[in-house]
Scaffold this motif. Structure first.
Motif, PDB file in Angstrom:
ATOM      1  N   ALA A 181       0.672  -1.098   0.211  1.00  0.00           N
ATOM      2  CA  ALA A 181      -0.022   0.045   0.288  1.00  0.00           C
ATOM      3  C   ALA A 181       0.681   1.108  -0.171  1.00  0.00           C
ATOM      4  O   ALA A 181       1.451   0.747   0.611  1.00  0.00           O
ATOM      5  N   PRO A 182       0.175   2.183  -0.794  1.00  0.00           N
ATOM      6  CA  PRO A 182       1.259   3.155  -0.609  1.00  0.00           C
ATOM      7  C   PRO A 182       1.196   4.027   0.772  1.00  0.00           C
ATOM      8  O   PRO A 182       0.575   3.466   1.737  1.00  0.00           O
ATOM      9  N   ARG A 183       3.077   5.143   1.359  1.00  0.00           N
ATOM     10  CA  ARG A 183       2.761   5.475   2.330  1.00  0.00           C
ATOM     11  C   ARG A 183       2.345   7.238   2.174  1.00  0.00           C
ATOM     12  O   ARG A 183       2.107   7.688   1.024  1.00  0.00           O
ATOM     13  N   TYR A 184       1.944   7.099   3.198  1.00  0.00           N
ATOM     14  CA  TYR A 184       1.328   8.478   3.978  1.00  0.00           C
ATOM     15  C   TYR A 184       2.188   9.279   3.355  1.00  0.00           C
ATOM     16  O   TYR A 184       3.808   9.504   3.753  1.00  0.00           O
ATOM     17  N   PRO A 198       3.927  12.393  -7.258  1.00  0.00           N
ATOM     18  CA  PRO A 198       3.718  11.515  -5.518  1.00  0.00           C
ATOM     19  C   PRO A 198       4.806  10.348  -5.458  1.00  0.00           C
ATOM     20  O   PRO A 198       5.341  10.127  -6.288  1.00  0.00           O
ATOM     21  N   GLY A 199       5.200   9.790  -4.561  1.00  0.00           N
ATOM     22  CA  GLY A 199       5.521   8.918  -3.968  1.00  0.00           C
ATOM     23  C   GLY A 199       4.951   7.973  -4.611  1.00  0.00           C
ATOM     24  O   GLY A 199       3.736   7.639  -4.539  1.00  0.00           O
ATOM     25  N   HIS A 200       5.775   6.893  -4.554  1.00  0.00           N
ATOM     26  CA  HIS A 200       5.611   5.942  -4.928  1.00  0.00           C
ATOM     27  C   HIS A 200       6.375   3.851  -5.017  1.00  0.00           C
ATOM     28  O   HIS A 200       7.691   5.102  -4.962  1.00  0.00           O
ATOM     29  N   TYR A 201       5.963   3.101  -5.470  1.00  0.00           N
ATOM     30  CA  TYR A 201       7.081   1.930  -5.422  1.00  0.00           C
ATOM     31  C   TYR A 201       7.516   1.814  -6.489  1.00  0.00           C
ATOM     32  O   TYR A 201       6.869   1.451  -7.668  1.00  0.00           O
ATOM     33  N   GLU A 202       9.050   1.414  -6.881  1.00  0.00           N
ATOM     34  CA  GLU A 202       9.849   0.911  -7.286  1.00  0.00           C
ATOM     35  C   GLU A 202      10.357  -0.360  -7.463  1.00  0.00           C
ATOM     36  O   GLU A 202      10.412  -0.830  -6.342  1.00  0.00           O
ATOM     37  N   TRP A 203      10.435  -1.401  -8.333  1.00  0.00           N
ATOM     38  CA  TRP A 203      11.130  -2.760  -8.269  1.00  0.00           C
ATOM     39  C   TRP A 203      12.292  -2.573  -8.727  1.00  0.00           C
ATOM     40  O   TRP A 203      13.027  -2.449  -9.803  1.00  0.00           O
ATOM     41  N   ARG A 204      12.931  -2.668  -7.829  1.00  0.00           N
ATOM     42  CA  ARG A 204      14.927  -2.937  -7.983  1.00  0.00           C
ATOM     43  C   ARG A 204      14.413  -4.198  -6.797  1.00  0.00           C
ATOM     44  O   ARG A 204      14.744  -4.285  -5.704  1.00  0.00           O
ATOM     45  N   GLY A 205      15.980  -4.871  -7.752  1.00  0.00           N
ATOM     46  CA  GLY A 205      16.852  -5.721  -6.792  1.00  0.00           C
ATOM     47  C   GLY A 205      15.735  -7.069  -6.289  1.00  0.00           C
ATOM     48  O   GLY A 205      16.153  -7.570  -5.144  1.00  0.00           O
ATOM     49  N   GLY A 206      14.815  -7.003  -7.165  1.00  0.00           N
ATOM     50  CA  GLY A 206      14.088  -8.529  -6.697  1.00  0.00           C
ATOM     51  C   GLY A 206      13.110  -7.862  -5.095  1.00  0.00           C
ATOM     52  O   GLY A 206      12.632  -8.403  -5.076  1.00  0.00           O
ATOM     53  N   ARG A 208       1.554  12.435 -16.362  1.00  0.00           N
ATOM     54  CA  ARG A 208       0.660  10.973 -15.867  1.00  0.00           C
ATOM     55  C   ARG A 208       2.086  10.709 -14.924  1.00  0.00           C
ATOM     56  O   ARG A 208       3.341  10.063 -14.795  1.00  0.00           O
ATOM     57  N   ALA A 209       1.397  10.555 -13.294  1.00  0.00           N
ATOM     58  CA  ALA A 209       2.239  10.333 -12.197  1.00  0.00           C
ATOM     59  C   ALA A 209       2.691   8.464 -12.302  1.00  0.00           C
ATOM     60  O   ALA A 209       1.469   7.724 -13.074  1.00  0.00           O
ATOM     61  N   PRO A 210       3.466   8.558 -12.060  1.00  0.00           N
ATOM     62  CA  PRO A 210       3.765   6.724 -11.703  1.00  0.00           C
ATOM     63  C   PRO A 210       3.305   6.044 -11.342  1.00  0.00           C
ATOM     64  O   PRO A 210       1.852   6.529 -10.774  1.00  0.00           O
ATOM     65  N   GLU A 211       2.728   4.236 -11.809  1.00  0.00           N
ATOM     66  CA  GLU A 211       1.573   3.610 -11.177  1.00  0.00           C
ATOM     67  C   GLU A 211       1.930   2.160 -11.672  1.00  0.00           C
ATOM     68  O   GLU A 211       2.936   2.228 -12.138  1.00  0.00           O
ATOM     69  N   TRP A 212       1.140   1.334 -10.834  1.00  0.00           N
ATOM     70  CA  TRP A 212       0.942  -0.098 -11.072  1.00  0.00           C
ATOM     71  C   TRP A 212      -0.854  -0.625 -11.740  1.00  0.00           C
ATOM     72  O   TRP A 212      -1.349  -0.156 -10.992  1.00  0.00           O
ATOM     73  N   HIS A 266      10.943  -4.230  -4.006  1.00  0.00           N
ATOM     74  CA  HIS A 266       9.743  -3.017  -3.800  1.00  0.00           C
ATOM     75  C   HIS A 266      10.297  -2.368  -3.372  1.00  0.00           C
ATOM     76  O   HIS A 266      10.617  -2.233  -1.780  1.00  0.00           O
ATOM     77  N   VAL A 267      10.489  -0.979  -3.609  1.00  0.00           N
ATOM     78  CA  VAL A 267      11.470   0.258  -2.647  1.00  0.00           C
ATOM     79  C   VAL A 267      10.863   1.291  -2.636  1.00  0.00           C
ATOM     80  O   VAL A 267      10.239   1.714  -4.260  1.00  0.00           O
ATOM     81  N   TRP A 268      10.437   2.061  -1.800  1.00  0.00           N
ATOM     82  CA  TRP A 268      10.017   3.158  -1.550  1.00  0.00           C
ATOM     83  C   TRP A 268      10.432   4.728  -2.552  1.00  0.00           C
ATOM     84  O   TRP A 268      11.985   5.187  -2.054  1.00  0.00           O
ATOM     85  N   VAL A 269       9.929   5.380  -3.269  1.00  0.00           N
ATOM     86  CA  VAL A 269      10.541   6.737  -3.931  1.00  0.00           C
ATOM     87  C   VAL A 269       9.890   7.796  -2.838  1.00  0.00           C
ATOM     88  O   VAL A 269       8.363   7.450  -4.081  1.00  0.00           O
ATOM     89  N   ARG A 270      10.350   8.576  -3.159  1.00  0.00           N
ATOM     90  CA  ARG A 270       9.873   9.914  -2.648  1.00  0.00           C
ATOM     91  C   ARG A 270       9.342  10.385  -3.703  1.00  0.00           C
ATOM     92  O   ARG A 270       9.647  10.929  -4.727  1.00  0.00           O
TER      93      ARG A 270
END
Length: 124
Positions: free
Chosen positions: A41-44, A58-66, A85-89, A68-72
């Motif tokens: 779930a996205p962080r506040y 907005p902040g979002h999760y990216e897939w890095r090194g196997g 268009r914001a990043p999205e899954w 999920h990593v949060w990107v502010r």
């Protein structure tokens, strides 16, 4: 023993030369990242006050090194005539695809050279 070392070095050199031919460049299309499980779930995140000439990404999760990593979230310089268009899954047939943030001219969600065509077949 010497022939084994020569054979291994030739094999390694051929693998490296093949790898050098397949290095992606900036001119190629973006790779689609597809995974089986949904992102967390996205962080506040507190959105800072608006900045003139900038758009909030907005902040979002990216897939890095196997994993999920949060990107502010950050402010991105606005581009006149484009919509951000914001990043999205997105879920697609039980798999999750990551779409990076992008700029779109006509608001159809497809940033491409056909953006000025009124009957764009890629609209959704």
């Amino acid at each position: 023993m010497k022939t084994l070392a020569v054979a291994l070095s030739i094999g390694a050199a051929s693998l490296l030369s093949v790898g050098a031919l397949t290095v992606p460049t900036a001119a190629q299309a973006q790779a689609v990242i597809t995974i089986q499980g949904p992102p967390p779930a996205p962080r506040y995140e507190r959105v800072p006050p608006p900045r003139r000439g900038y758009v909030w990404s907005p902040g979002h999760y990216e897939w890095r090194g196997g994993r999920h990593v949060w990107v502010r979230g950050v402010y991105v310089r606005a581009r006149p005539g484009y919509a951000y268009r914001a990043p999205e899954w997105r879920e697609n047939n039980g798999r999750w695809e990551y779409n990076r943030g992008r700029w779109d001219r006509d608001g159809d969600g497809v940033p491409n050279r056909h953006d000025r065509r009124p009957n764009n077949p890629n609209r959704y």
